[in-house]
Design an enzyme around this catalytic site. Sequence first.
Site, PDB file in Angstrom:
ATOM      1  N   HIS A 123      21.336  16.808 -12.085  1.00  0.00           N
ATOM      2  CA  HIS A 123      21.942  15.513 -11.772  1.00  0.00           C
ATOM      3  C   HIS A 123      20.946  14.501 -11.199  1.00  0.00           C
ATOM      4  O   HIS A 123      21.308  13.349 -10.959  1.00  0.00           O
ATOM      5  CB  HIS A 123      23.099  15.696 -10.776  1.00  0.00           C
ATOM      6  CG  HIS A 123      22.631  15.944  -9.383  1.00  0.00           C
ATOM      7  ND1 HIS A 123      22.054  17.144  -9.000  1.00  0.00           N
ATOM      8  CD2 HIS A 123      22.622  15.149  -8.305  1.00  0.00           C
ATOM      9  CE1 HIS A 123      21.721  17.066  -7.722  1.00  0.00           C
ATOM     10  NE2 HIS A 123      22.058  15.868  -7.275  1.00  0.00           N
ATOM     11  N   HIS A 172      19.192   9.403  -9.140  1.00  0.00           N
ATOM     12  CA  HIS A 172      20.319  10.271  -8.799  1.00  0.00           C
ATOM     13  C   HIS A 172      21.508   9.857  -9.651  1.00  0.00           C
ATOM     14  O   HIS A 172      22.152   8.846  -9.388  1.00  0.00           O
ATOM     15  CB  HIS A 172      20.642  10.135  -7.308  1.00  0.00           C
ATOM     16  CG  HIS A 172      21.591  11.172  -6.813  1.00  0.00           C
ATOM     17  ND1 HIS A 172      22.951  11.120  -7.066  1.00  0.00           N
ATOM     18  CD2 HIS A 172      21.377  12.298  -6.087  1.00  0.00           C
ATOM     19  CE1 HIS A 172      23.531  12.164  -6.495  1.00  0.00           C
ATOM     20  NE2 HIS A 172      22.597  12.893  -5.905  1.00  0.00           N
TER      21      HIS A 172
END
Length: 167
Positions: free
Chosen positions: A70, A86
Amino acid sequence: MIKSFFNKKKKVTEESITAPLTGRLLNLEEVPDPVFSQKLMGEGMAIEPTEGTIVAPIDGQVIQIFHTKHAIGLRSAATGIELLIHIGLETVNMKGEGFEVHVNEGQKVQVGDKLITANLSLIKEKAASTITPIIITNSDIVDKIDKATTTDDVLKGSSQIFGVQIK
């Protein structure tokens, strides 16, 4: 010796950071997560993506790929600035589901190279948000940040989202 003195490369002190995703540019203060909005991880910008392809915003090297896919860390070849991308908020809980990584740690990348593909529909279903912060994690080397003044749409690999000057 004299030849090597004159052939020294001049240190690069400025760099432009392009959008790693296509979408709407946001200030960090607009991110609905205090870790990012209060800049606890560092300064930067965020993008609310309209598509799930994440590309390199700088020429540099992949320094970290989170095992949950992620997030990714990059280091600029020019200035040494380190960026964290992110993807989404609370996406760590997805444990990699919906993310496909296209690079390896240590790999050199250029602006526009595909890094990760994210399934935005799945993120919307299973996480808090698709909003993706782009954070400078080694801000101690940064003298000045010039953020884009617009919050309009940006295009991955080409729209400048901020510029940095290194100390």
